[in-house]
Design an enzyme around this catalytic site. Structure first.
Site, PDB file in Angstrom:
ATOM      1  N   HIS A 261       4.323 -52.836 -43.717  1.00  0.00           N
ATOM      2  CA  HIS A 261       4.511 -52.298 -42.358  1.00  0.00           C
ATOM      3  C   HIS A 261       5.845 -51.555 -42.200  1.00  0.00           C
ATOM      4  CE1 HIS A 261       6.670 -55.909 -40.156  1.00  0.00           C
ATOM      5  NE2 HIS A 261       7.275 -55.591 -41.284  1.00  0.00           N
ATOM      6  N   GLU A 290       0.018 -59.444 -43.025  1.00  0.00           N
ATOM      7  CA  GLU A 290       0.502 -58.421 -42.084  1.00  0.00           C
ATOM      8  C   GLU A 290      -0.298 -58.496 -40.786  1.00  0.00           C
ATOM      9  OE1 GLU A 290       2.806 -55.966 -42.269  1.00  0.00           O
ATOM     10  OE2 GLU A 290       3.194 -55.547 -44.379  1.00  0.00           O
ATOM     11  N   GLU A 320       2.393 -50.725 -37.660  1.00  0.00           N
ATOM     12  CA  GLU A 320       1.340 -51.731 -37.796  1.00  0.00           C
ATOM     13  C   GLU A 320       0.022 -50.979 -37.862  1.00  0.00           C
ATOM     14  OE1 GLU A 320       2.241 -54.566 -38.545  1.00  0.00           O
ATOM     15  OE2 GLU A 320       4.288 -54.619 -37.781  1.00  0.00           O
TER      16      GLU A 320
HETATM   17  C1  LIG Z   1      10.636 -57.172 -43.513  1.00  0.00           C
HETATM   18  S1  LIG Z   1      11.368 -57.838 -44.940  1.00  0.00           S
HETATM   19  C2  LIG Z   1      10.155 -59.042 -45.413  1.00  0.00           C
HETATM   20  C3  LIG Z   1      10.702 -60.132 -46.257  1.00  0.00           C
HETATM   21  C4  LIG Z   1       9.664 -61.207 -46.664  1.00  0.00           C
HETATM   22  N1  LIG Z   1       8.533 -60.623 -47.333  1.00  0.00           N
HETATM   23  C5  LIG Z   1       9.199 -61.989 -45.463  1.00  0.00           C
HETATM   24  O1  LIG Z   1       8.115 -61.717 -44.945  1.00  0.00           O
HETATM   25  O2  LIG Z   1       9.937 -62.881 -45.019  1.00  0.00           O
HETATM   26  C6  LIG Z   1      11.141 -56.558 -46.147  1.00  0.00           C
HETATM   27  C7  LIG Z   1      11.783 -56.846 -47.485  1.00  0.00           C
HETATM   28  O3  LIG Z   1      11.531 -55.723 -48.353  1.00  0.00           O
HETATM   29  C8  LIG Z   1      12.670 -55.571 -49.187  1.00  0.00           C
HETATM   30  N2  LIG Z   1      12.689 -54.225 -49.766  1.00  0.00           N
HETATM   31  C9  LIG Z   1      12.963 -53.046 -49.155  1.00  0.00           C
HETATM   32  N3  LIG Z   1      12.897 -52.037 -50.028  1.00  0.00           N
HETATM   33  C10 LIG Z   1      12.573 -52.586 -51.242  1.00  0.00           C
HETATM   34  C11 LIG Z   1      12.372 -52.032 -52.549  1.00  0.00           C
HETATM   35  N4  LIG Z   1      12.472 -50.721 -52.745  1.00  0.00           N
HETATM   36  N5  LIG Z   1      12.062 -52.881 -53.550  1.00  0.00           N
HETATM   37  C12 LIG Z   1      11.958 -54.224 -53.335  1.00  0.00           C
HETATM   38  N6  LIG Z   1      12.124 -54.799 -52.101  1.00  0.00           N
HETATM   39  C13 LIG Z   1      12.441 -53.983 -51.073  1.00  0.00           C
HETATM   40  C14 LIG Z   1      13.822 -55.823 -48.221  1.00  0.00           C
HETATM   41  O4  LIG Z   1      15.031 -56.084 -48.894  1.00  0.00           O
HETATM   42  C15 LIG Z   1      13.287 -56.997 -47.421  1.00  0.00           C
HETATM   43  O5  LIG Z   1      13.658 -58.230 -47.991  1.00  0.00           O
END
Ligand SMILES: C[S@@+](CC[C@H](N)C(=O)[O-])C[C@H]1O[C@@H](n2cnc3c(N)ncnc32)[C@H](O)[C@@H]1O
Length: 354
Positions: A261, A290, A320
């Protein structure tokens, strides 16, 4: 009568009175969030929880070292919102404050506390992009978060460890609720899996809970290096830093919770293809947790719509999606079929197969 517009004439007096009352909710819409933030920062829900009987105003003010009169007004406001309640203190007529089911979600106790999520969303960093929303919608700015902070949310977090910690803690709150609901509502999702990679898994809370509930699983928590380098160690979960747009570590299943999302369709297709390459083509699956918008009977449908606005304010192209949109994306990414399960959370569980 002459001054009335055409639309005025079709509105009843009752509807107009209701609208005049209702509009104040929006004029001062920020107030409940700000006052709840104040209560969390002062630690009021925890003080009340740790006090065996309802706590009087004097006792609470003395524990906090603050003014009775200001505290009284804060508590009066929050009681109106059912955040706290007043109860008689046993055997006396004196009244004291106690927690409600809502304020219990703002304590640091238990698996369902949401205090850190309130602190993230009410932080100046996360509030600033809302002031750029109209600029984004009108096309003057590409990104509301970028217009406010000059970078996207993940680059900003990488450069600002304190904000990164706020994000990780907030995500962990939501992860505890969603994973708890999955384990309760559809534990079979994890049957037969020996390894699971949580892609964008944040501080690893989700995977820790999954491995605790399903000890036959070995977990790989995969996130950006600045996130996994400060993630707590956890038995059964390996922390791996990397970029999901480059590659995803191999496992029986890839788990994506609140990650897709954050991104536009093309980026999501890219992430999904990387996940497909990481799982066995015959027995593997991608587990997506999601929101699904447009599900009229869903108990959390308003949360999904609010979350969609949050994505508009805080990410570049995130949104979303409806089931139709999800389905098109899975097809584009080369998956053959999917199933969907609803749980007691605003997210649904979608299992997608190569
Ligand atoms: C909204 S958070 C969700 C975290 C976890 N999945 C949860 O639901 O609690 C999105 C996560 O994606 C990670 N993220 C963003 N870009 C990324 C990338 N290029 N590779 C790996 N992770 C990434 C962020 O650091 C963050 O921890």
């Amino acid at each position: 009568m002459n001054n009335q517009t055409k639309s005025d004439q079709t509105i009843s007096k009752e509807e107009e009175a209701a609208a005049q009352q209702e509009i104040w909710k929006y004029v001062f819409g920020f107030t409940p969030m700000a006052v709840i933030k104040c209560a969390i920062e002062l630690g009021i829900p925890d003080i009340i929880e740790n006090h065996e009987i309802p706590i009087t105003l004097d006792e609470l003010a003395s524990k906090l070292g603050c003014s009775n009169s200001l505290l009284y007004r804060i508590m009066r406001f929050l009681i109106q919102y059912k955040i706290f309640q007043e109860k008689p203190i046993s055997e006396t007529r004196e009244m004291g404050y106690s927690n409600t089911p809502l304020s219990r979600l703002l304590t640091r106790h238990g698996n369902r506390n949401m205090a850190d999520f309130v602190l993230l969303e009410s932080s100046p960093v996360m509030l600033a992009p809302w002031h750029k929303l109209s600029a984004k919608v009108s096309g003057k700015e590409e990104s509301a978060f970028g217009a406010a902070h000059g970078d996207d949310v993940w680059a900003f977090a990488a450069a600002n460890p304190e904000h990164s910690k706020l994000i990780d803690n907030a995500m962990a709150c939501d992860a505890r609720v969603a994973v708890g609901a999955m384990i309760e509502g559809c534990p079979e999702v994890f049957n037969g899996l020996r390894t699971v990679v949580d892609v964008g898994g944040g501080d690893g809370t989700a995977l820790r809970l999954i491995v605790e509930a399903c000890p036959w699983i070995s977990g790989i928590n995969f996130d950006l290096p600045h996130v996994v380098s400060v993630a707590p160690a956890c038995k059964g979960v390996e922390q791996v830093g990397g970029d999901m747009f480059d590659h995803v570590p191999k496992a029986d299943a890839a788990y994506l919770m609140k990650v897709l999302h954050d991104w536009g369709d093309e980026e999501c297709i890219d992430i999904l293809r990387k996940c497909r390459e990481a799982i066995p083509q015959d027995t593997g699956k991608v587990i997506i947790v999601e929101a699904v918008v447009g599900e009229e009977d869903h108990a959390f449908k308003e949360v999904a719509l609010m979350m969609d606005m949050v994505m508009m304010a805080h990410t570049n192209k995130g949104k979303e999606r409806s089931l139709k949109e999800w389905s098109c994306m899975f097809r584009e990414a080369g998956f053959s079929r999917y199933t969907i399960k609803h749980i007691q959370a605003y997210q649904s569980v979608i299992e997608v197969y190569p």
